[in-house]
Every structure is written in C-alpha cells, then in structure tokens.
Design a protein around this motif. Structure first.
Motif, short mmCIF file in Angstrom:
data_model
loop_
_atom_site.label_atom_id
_atom_site.label_comp_id
_atom_site.label_asym_id
_atom_site.label_seq_id
_atom_site.Cartn_x
_atom_site.Cartn_y
_atom_site.Cartn_z
N ASN A 1 23.46 33.58 37.37
CA ASN A 1 24.85 33.80 37.81
C ASN A 1 25.76 32.88 37.00
O ASN A 1 26.09 31.77 37.44
N PRO A 2 26.14 33.31 35.80
CA PRO A 2 26.97 32.45 34.94
C PRO A 2 28.30 32.11 35.61
O PRO A 2 28.83 32.90 36.42
N ASP A 3 28.82 30.95 35.29
CA ASP A 3 30.20 30.68 35.68
C ASP A 3 31.14 31.65 34.97
O ASP A 3 32.11 32.13 35.56
N VAL A 4 30.83 31.93 33.71
CA VAL A 4 31.65 32.85 32.91
C VAL A 4 30.75 33.73 32.06
O VAL A 4 29.84 33.23 31.39
N ALA A 5 30.97 35.04 32.10
CA ALA A 5 30.34 35.97 31.17
C ALA A 5 31.42 36.49 30.23
O ALA A 5 32.53 36.82 30.67
N ILE A 6 31.09 36.55 28.95
CA ILE A 6 32.04 37.01 27.93
C ILE A 6 31.38 38.12 27.12
O ILE A 6 30.25 37.94 26.64
N ILE A 7 32.06 39.24 26.99
CA ILE A 7 31.55 40.34 26.18
C ILE A 7 32.68 40.90 25.32
O ILE A 7 33.86 40.62 25.55
N HIS A 8 32.29 41.71 24.33
CA HIS A 8 33.25 42.47 23.54
C HIS A 8 33.01 43.95 23.81
O HIS A 8 31.87 44.36 24.02
N ALA A 9 34.07 44.74 23.82
CA ALA A 9 33.95 46.18 24.09
C ALA A 9 34.93 46.94 23.21
O ALA A 9 35.81 46.35 22.57
N GLN A 10 34.74 48.26 23.19
CA GLN A 10 35.62 49.06 22.35
C GLN A 10 37.05 49.13 22.88
O GLN A 10 38.00 49.00 22.11
N ARG A 11 37.20 49.37 24.18
CA ARG A 11 38.57 49.52 24.66
C ARG A 11 38.67 49.27 26.16
O ARG A 11 37.70 49.28 26.90
N ALA A 12 39.92 49.06 26.56
CA ALA A 12 40.27 48.91 27.97
C ALA A 12 41.55 49.68 28.22
O ALA A 12 42.35 49.90 27.29
N ASP A 13 41.74 50.10 29.44
CA ASP A 13 43.02 50.75 29.77
C ASP A 13 43.99 49.72 30.34
O ASP A 13 43.66 48.54 30.52
N ARG A 14 45.20 50.17 30.63
CA ARG A 14 46.25 49.26 31.08
C ARG A 14 45.95 48.63 32.43
O ARG A 14 46.52 47.59 32.78
N ARG A 15 45.06 49.22 33.19
CA ARG A 15 44.71 48.67 34.50
C ARG A 15 43.57 47.67 34.42
O ARG A 15 43.24 47.04 35.42
N GLY A 16 42.95 47.54 33.24
CA GLY A 16 41.88 46.57 33.08
C GLY A 16 40.48 47.13 33.19
O GLY A 16 39.51 46.36 33.19
N ASN A 17 40.35 48.45 33.27
CA ASN A 17 39.03 49.06 33.21
C ASN A 17 38.52 49.02 31.77
O ASN A 17 39.27 49.31 30.84
N VAL A 18 37.26 48.67 31.58
CA VAL A 18 36.70 48.43 30.24
C VAL A 18 35.65 49.48 29.93
O VAL A 18 34.79 49.79 30.77
N GLN A 19 35.68 50.02 28.72
CA GLN A 19 34.73 51.05 28.30
C GLN A 19 33.99 50.58 27.05
O GLN A 19 34.60 50.11 26.09
N LEU A 20 32.66 50.69 27.08
CA LEU A 20 31.85 50.34 25.91
C LEU A 20 30.71 51.32 25.76
O LEU A 20 30.23 51.89 26.74
N TRP A 21 30.30 51.52 24.52
CA TRP A 21 29.24 52.49 24.25
C TRP A 21 28.52 52.10 22.97
O TRP A 21 28.94 51.21 22.24
N GLY A 22 27.42 52.80 22.69
CA GLY A 22 26.61 52.50 21.52
C GLY A 22 25.38 51.70 21.92
O GLY A 22 24.88 51.82 23.04
N LEU A 23 24.89 50.87 21.02
CA LEU A 23 23.73 50.03 21.27
C LEU A 23 24.14 48.90 22.21
O LEU A 23 24.83 47.97 21.81
#
Length: 261
Positions: free
Chosen positions: A147-169
């Motif tokens: 249970n990290p204090d902070v998790a950090i990832i990179h993704a392709q895109r997010a919408d204006r409401r903060g929903n995040v979408q990622l795909w691929g490997l």
C-alpha cells in the motif's frame, strides 16, 4: 509534487516497458526528496537515476536492469559502496510483487501463492513467510500487501473530470493506483471525453489524486499511439551511469537546470 510526495514516503512508479513515468521521477529528483522507499516490479533507468541522486534508502523490487543493455550502475554502486547513500533491498519474484499489489488494492493484509516454494528467496527476504492452507494442508507462502503512500503512473490521456485511460502493454498500474493512499498520473493529453479503445482500462477520477498533462512524460520509454521507444537513450545511459562524476554532471545538466512545473 511537494504536497503529494514527502520525504520518507513509500513511492511506486509503475510501468512495464511502456508508459514508464520518467518525467515524474525526474521531478522527484529535482525536488530533492530523501529517504524514500521505492517500489517497482522492474526498476530500470529512472530508478537508477533516483537512487544515484540520493532519493532512496530502500528498494522493493523483483528485477532490476537497463533493458536490453545491462546493469544499473548507480543501483550497484549504492548497494556495494553505499554511494551516495546506503541502499537496503527487498527482493521478490514478479508474481510475488504483482500479488502484493493486488492484495493492497483489494484491502487484504497479504497474498498467498505457490511460487516461492523451492526457491532461496524466503531465506533472504523477511517479507516472505510460509503458511499452511487450512483446507488442504498444503504448504504455501504469504507476502504482505503493498500500500504505497504514493503511486505514480503515466497514461495516454485523461478527461476534464480526471478519469484516466491507458492501453497497450500494461503492467500493474491499475493495481498500484488502487492500492495507494495517494496517486499521481501524468498523461500525454487531456481531452473533453474518453473514446473507447480496444483493450483500454479506465481509472475513475475517484481513484486518482492528481493528473498532470506531461506530453512525452514516458521518454525514453514509449506511449502507444503517441511515441516510440528511444533505444539510443537506454544505450547511452550505460556510459553515463558507470562513472560518478559523469552521472553527477548529467544531473546538473539535464535535471537540476530544468524549471519546476
């Protein structure tokens, strides 16, 4: 960044070959965070950079290296010579790390698996413990949830409401975010609405603490649909990381001279 990543935190920057949050890692270095416990299934050159910059006191991982090139020399120097600071290591298998994230995301205290039976890892890693199945009597192993204090990832895109979408490997980005107390997602772009992509996953806004638009934020890894892997940068890192003075000069030229976002 300062509000979400604190000295002494357990921080997971996850990504598997693809969508590695390199720019976020550089910002942690730039902010001179210290005494971090860095967690990642496959630490590669951005973790080498974090370790060499003195950000880490411990690494929890299952494999470490410069993919397709060789060793992580700043990681090796920290373990063997305590430069710039001593580094404690906690080693698991890939399956063990993945199941630890799943347990953390599921609100469970530990995960159970067969994979460690017959290996030497339990003799060198205190967070691998034998357990007996109460139904069959089979001897298994348990590993604590991450249970990290902070998790950090990179993704392709997010919408204006903060929903995040990622795909691929993908790796364990979803599980890391859901297991963490706080999360940061850097994205290639912000859009008005997310359009369906085959095989994509969506992290709902309620699971994400902060989103930052950082085009190219995975470089030198890649973001499917946006960029390609920069193999030359991985090869070049081998020479940079071998020598302390060359590495320190690289930090001064490429990290500390950049302005904070």
């Amino acid at each position: 960044m300062d509000e979400l990543v604190h000295d002494g935190d357990v921080v997971a920057l996850e990504g598997f070959t693809h969508l590695i949050p390199v720019a976020a890692g550089h910002e942690i270095i730039r902010r001179r965070k210290r005494d971090l416990t860095l967690v990642r299934m496959t630490p590669d050159i951005v973790y080498d950079q974090l370790i060499g910059a003195g950000c880490a006191r411990k690494l929890v991982f299952s494999w470490g290296g410069n993919p397709g090139v060789g060793s992580l020399h700043r990681f090796r120097d920290a373990v063997q010579n305590s430069w710039p600071v001593a580094l404690e290591i906690e080693e698991h298998s890939h399956a063990g790390m993945a199941n630890r994230y799943v347990a953390g995301a599921s609100g469970l205290p530990f995960a159970v698996l067969r994979g460690y039976v017959g290996t030497d890892l339990p003799s060198v890693t205190d967070t691998i413990k034998p357990i007996t199945c109460p139904f069959t009597g089979e001897r298994l192993t348990a590993v604590p949830a991450i249970n990290p204090d902070v998790a950090i990832i990179h993704a392709q895109r997010a919408d204006r409401r903060g929903n995040v979408q990622l795909w691929g490997l993908l790796g364990v980005q979803k599980e890391a975010v859901l297991a963490a107390r706080r999360s940061i997602v850097t994205v290639e772009e912000t859009v008005e609405a997310l359009t369906p992509v085959p095989g994509a996953i969506v992290l709902p806004a309620w699971s994400v603490t902060a989103v930052a638009e950082v085009p190219g934020g995975a470089h030198p890894s890649y973001a499917q649909g946006y960029s390609e892997r920069d193999n030359d940068s991985y090869a070049a890192w081998d020479a940079i990381s071998r020598d302390r003075a060359v590495f320190t000069d690289w930090l001064d030229q490429h990290i500390f001279t950049e302005s904070k976002p």
